[in-house]
Design an enzyme around this catalytic site. Structure first.
Site, PDB file in Angstrom:
ATOM      1  N   LYS A 111       0.841  -1.216   0.000  1.00  0.00           N
ATOM      2  CA  LYS A 111       0.000   0.000   0.000  1.00  0.00           C
ATOM      3  C   LYS A 111       0.864   1.250   0.000  1.00  0.00           C
ATOM      4  O   LYS A 111       0.570   2.224  -0.699  1.00  0.00           O
ATOM      5  CB  LYS A 111      -0.886   0.026   1.246  1.00  0.00           C
ATOM      6  CG  LYS A 111      -2.094  -0.872   1.187  1.00  0.00           C
ATOM      7  CD  LYS A 111      -2.929  -0.642   2.447  1.00  0.00           C
ATOM      8  CE  LYS A 111      -4.058  -1.643   2.551  1.00  0.00           C
ATOM      9  NZ  LYS A 111      -4.687  -1.608   3.893  1.00  0.00           N
ATOM     10  N   TYR A 165       7.628  -5.820  -1.460  1.00  0.00           N
ATOM     11  CA  TYR A 165       8.556  -4.710  -1.688  1.00  0.00           C
ATOM     12  C   TYR A 165       8.910  -4.600  -3.174  1.00  0.00           C
ATOM     13  O   TYR A 165       8.740  -3.551  -3.789  1.00  0.00           O
ATOM     14  CB  TYR A 165       9.812  -4.939  -0.854  1.00  0.00           C
ATOM     15  CG  TYR A 165      10.828  -3.823  -0.899  1.00  0.00           C
ATOM     16  CD1 TYR A 165      10.601  -2.627  -0.223  1.00  0.00           C
ATOM     17  CD2 TYR A 165      12.034  -3.982  -1.576  1.00  0.00           C
ATOM     18  CE1 TYR A 165      11.554  -1.607  -0.235  1.00  0.00           C
ATOM     19  CE2 TYR A 165      12.987  -2.966  -1.590  1.00  0.00           C
ATOM     20  CZ  TYR A 165      12.741  -1.789  -0.920  1.00  0.00           C
ATOM     21  OH  TYR A 165      13.687  -0.787  -0.943  1.00  0.00           O
ATOM     22  N   HIS A 201      19.168   2.079  10.803  1.00  0.00           N
ATOM     23  CA  HIS A 201      18.496   1.546  11.978  1.00  0.00           C
ATOM     24  C   HIS A 201      19.328   0.376  12.541  1.00  0.00           C
ATOM     25  O   HIS A 201      19.689  -0.528  11.800  1.00  0.00           O
ATOM     26  CB  HIS A 201      17.101   1.079  11.575  1.00  0.00           C
ATOM     27  CG  HIS A 201      16.190   0.855  12.730  1.00  0.00           C
ATOM     28  ND1 HIS A 201      16.398  -0.151  13.639  1.00  0.00           N
ATOM     29  CD2 HIS A 201      15.094   1.518  13.140  1.00  0.00           C
ATOM     30  CE1 HIS A 201      15.445  -0.106  14.553  1.00  0.00           C
ATOM     31  NE2 HIS A 201      14.639   0.904  14.281  1.00  0.00           N
TER      32      HIS A 201
HETATM   33  P1  NAD Z   1      14.033   3.840   6.182  1.00  0.00           P
HETATM   34  O1  NAD Z   1      13.157   2.727   6.628  1.00  0.00           O
HETATM   35  O2  NAD Z   1      15.093   4.321   7.093  1.00  0.00           O
HETATM   36  O3  NAD Z   1      13.168   5.094   5.745  1.00  0.00           O
HETATM   37  C1  NAD Z   1      11.868   5.001   5.242  1.00  0.00           C
HETATM   38  C2  NAD Z   1      11.043   6.092   5.898  1.00  0.00           C
HETATM   39  O4  NAD Z   1       9.705   6.047   5.362  1.00  0.00           O
HETATM   40  C3  NAD Z   1      10.928   5.900   7.410  1.00  0.00           C
HETATM   41  O5  NAD Z   1      11.197   7.127   8.051  1.00  0.00           O
HETATM   42  C4  NAD Z   1       9.474   5.477   7.595  1.00  0.00           C
HETATM   43  O6  NAD Z   1       8.943   5.840   8.861  1.00  0.00           O
HETATM   44  C5  NAD Z   1       8.787   6.176   6.443  1.00  0.00           C
HETATM   45  N1  NAD Z   1       7.531   5.541   6.035  1.00  0.00           N
HETATM   46  C6  NAD Z   1       7.287   4.228   5.819  1.00  0.00           C
HETATM   47  N2  NAD Z   1       6.014   4.039   5.444  1.00  0.00           N
HETATM   48  C7  NAD Z   1       5.429   5.273   5.403  1.00  0.00           C
HETATM   49  C8  NAD Z   1       4.131   5.744   5.086  1.00  0.00           C
HETATM   50  N3  NAD Z   1       3.152   4.907   4.719  1.00  0.00           N
HETATM   51  N4  NAD Z   1       3.890   7.079   5.163  1.00  0.00           N
HETATM   52  C9  NAD Z   1       4.860   7.932   5.541  1.00  0.00           C
HETATM   53  N5  NAD Z   1       6.118   7.552   5.851  1.00  0.00           N
HETATM   54  C10 NAD Z   1       6.393   6.237   5.776  1.00  0.00           C
HETATM   55  O7  NAD Z   1      14.676   3.367   4.791  1.00  0.00           O
HETATM   56  P2  NAD Z   1      15.783   4.068   3.878  1.00  0.00           P
HETATM   57  O8  NAD Z   1      16.919   3.147   3.781  1.00  0.00           O
HETATM   58  O9  NAD Z   1      16.012   5.476   4.281  1.00  0.00           O
HETATM   59  O10 NAD Z   1      15.040   4.038   2.462  1.00  0.00           O
HETATM   60  C11 NAD Z   1      14.414   5.198   1.928  1.00  0.00           C
HETATM   61  C12 NAD Z   1      13.895   4.862   0.533  1.00  0.00           C
HETATM   62  O11 NAD Z   1      14.959   4.469  -0.304  1.00  0.00           O
HETATM   63  C13 NAD Z   1      12.872   3.737   0.522  1.00  0.00           C
HETATM   64  O12 NAD Z   1      11.844   4.043  -0.391  1.00  0.00           O
HETATM   65  C14 NAD Z   1      13.680   2.563   0.063  1.00  0.00           C
HETATM   66  O13 NAD Z   1      12.863   1.620  -0.606  1.00  0.00           O
HETATM   67  C15 NAD Z   1      14.678   3.207  -0.873  1.00  0.00           C
HETATM   68  N6  NAD Z   1      15.905   2.397  -0.998  1.00  0.00           N
HETATM   69  C16 NAD Z   1      16.827   2.344   0.013  1.00  0.00           C
HETATM   70  C17 NAD Z   1      17.982   1.552  -0.134  1.00  0.00           C
HETATM   71  C18 NAD Z   1      19.036   1.456   0.936  1.00  0.00           C
HETATM   72  O14 NAD Z   1      20.019   0.738   0.749  1.00  0.00           O
HETATM   73  N7  NAD Z   1      18.935   2.162   2.036  1.00  0.00           N
HETATM   74  C19 NAD Z   1      18.162   0.808  -1.303  1.00  0.00           C
HETATM   75  C20 NAD Z   1      17.182   0.877  -2.300  1.00  0.00           C
HETATM   76  C21 NAD Z   1      16.077   1.685  -2.142  1.00  0.00           C
END
Ligand code: NAD
Ligand code: UDP
Ligand code: UDP
Length: 340
Positions: A111, A165, A201
């Site tokens: 979602k 995902y 985290h």
């Molecule tokens: P993270 O989990 O630290 O950050 C995601 C943030 O989104 C969190 O603060 C969470 O509270 C918020 N969130 C989740 N669901 C939500 C919702 N329904 N409404 C509002 N906020 C919501 O993860 P990250 O590593 O910072 O990743 C950020 C983005 O980058 C994500 O979309 C992830 O898929 C993408 N990504 C990250 C990596 C990586 O290696 N870190 C790799 C590929 C893609």
């Protein structure tokens, strides 16, 4: 003028900005690992930043240093519900990113990716904003082409435990490209490969955070499978720079574009590096490989080099040292309760 949040980034003095360069920028998932670094960067660049987050996996601690900044605002909101604000740019990062987190409530994960994308695209359409999607190397699944270029369509299981995902992110890419074709939106899609750095985290189960926490605690380092599966790790500051560059490409460029560090290594390699970097006495132990765990992954970043003029600059030893220092400070020197 410098703000206390900038103290972490001595290499970036705040440049002079003309008011016309200042944009109102929405960062969804702004309290997460990548999102909080993006907020830092955008504020340093002189923009007005609205951080939207439901704090599902992100924490207020990641943005605590920004509260009180005159150009920073935070809104607790779930992107699966409509949002009416006035902004110029949208970075859509909201989505749990680690396998443990996104598999905890898989329906909510889909979602967030799909309804979240629709709402943010609807918002971008109404206000005429540019919008960037944080997509992922997971769209390639367990890839049969190596390294992965943007032309590869991927090998994704649609019904496995990672599908919420992977397929959620693939559907979001579809929506971005259809809003571009159907409504003429200026969309950008970044396919982000494994990224690491401060503010990961501590309990999210990702390999770098796991290994560092284990090494600092002197606990066994848990390798899944035989540890010979590969990934390529990009330091967070480099990654954020790529996202900002992508947002600033001309409207006729949407990508998708791979962003990551094309230095491939095995999980055994990274375990040994982290043990060395922390001077840990931890031993290596082997656990079963999780379902659908990709055996190899490495980005081809030719397109990013050409279009963004970008490539990673931070060597793994340098990035790991900064990350280890963060974890030591946060969770070992001045012990804080580790969030569940
Ligand atoms: P993270 O989990 O630290 O950050 C995601 C943030 O989104 C969190 O603060 C969470 O509270 C918020 N969130 C989740 N669901 C939500 C919702 N329904 N409404 C509002 N906020 C919501 O993860 P990250 O590593 O910072 O990743 C950020 C983005 O980058 C994500 O979309 C992830 O898929 C993408 N990504 C990250 C990596 C990586 O290696 N870190 C790799 C590929 C893609
Ligand atoms: N939306 C939003 N903020 C806005 C405009 C739209 O959250 O400022 C949401 C709205 O709830 C809608 C979605 O974005 O469900 C898609 O909007 P779009 O205009 O593309 O489609 P429609 O409103 O026709 O369903
Ligand atoms: N991994 C591991 N030990 C751990 C955590 C992860 O060996 O304690 C492996 C995992 O099986 C995968 C790789 O490290 O092969 C990267 O896992 P991560 O969850 O960080 O990212 P992703 O699989 O999404 O690339």
């Amino acid at each position: 003028m410098r703000h206390h949040g900038d103290a972490h980034h001595p290499g970036h003095p705040e440049p002079h900005h003309h008011w016309r360069d200042q944009r109102r920028v929405l960062v969804t998932g702004g309290a997460g690992f990548l999102g909080s670094h993006l907020c830092d960067r955008l504020l340093r660049d002189g923009h007005d930043v609205l951080c939207v987050d439901n704090f599902y996996t992100g924490t207020k601690r990641n943005i605590a240093h920004l509260l009180g900044h005159p150009r920073f605002e935070v809104l607790r909101h779930d992107v699966t519900f409509p949002l009416y604000v006035e902004v110029d740019d949208i970075y859509n990062l909201a989505c749990p990113a680690s396998p443990i987190h996104y598999q905890h409530d898989p329906v909510q994960t889909t979602k967030t990716s799909v309804h979240g994308a629709i709402n943010m695209l609807g918002l971008a359409k109404r206000v005429g904003a540019r919008i960037l999607q944080a997509s992922t190397s997971e769209v390639y699944g367990d890839p049969h082409e190596h390294p992965q270029t943007e032309r590869y369509w991927g090998n994704v299981n649609p019904i496995g435990v990672r599908s919420c995902y992977d397929e959620g992110k693939r559907c979001a890419e579809t929506l971005f490209m259809d809003y571009r074709r159907q409504h003429g939106l200026d969309v950008k899609v970044a396919r982000i490969f494994n990224t690491y750095g401060p503010r990961m985290h501590p309990n999210d189960g990702r390999v770098v955070s796991n290994f560092i926490m284990q090494a600092l605690a002197g606990d066994p380092i848990t390798l899944y499978g035989d540890g010979r599966q590969t990934r390529a790790f990009c330091y967070v500051d480099d990654l954020i720079d790529a996202l900002v560059r992508l947002m600033n490409t001309p409207p006729d460029f949407s990508g998708p574009v791979n962003v990551g560090n094309p230095v491939e290594m095995s999980m055994l390699d990274i375990a040994r590096q982290i043990v060395a970097c922390t001077r840990s006495t931890s031993e290596l132990v082997f656990h079963p490989l999780p379902q659908d765990d990709p055996t190899q992954r490495c980005p081809d970043i030719t397109l990013a080099r050409e279009v963004l003029g970008w490539e990673p600059r931070t060597a793994l030893e340098v990035g790991l040292a900064r990350t280890v220092e963060y974890f030591r400070q946060q969770f070992f020197l001045a012990p804080m309760p580790v969030p569940a």
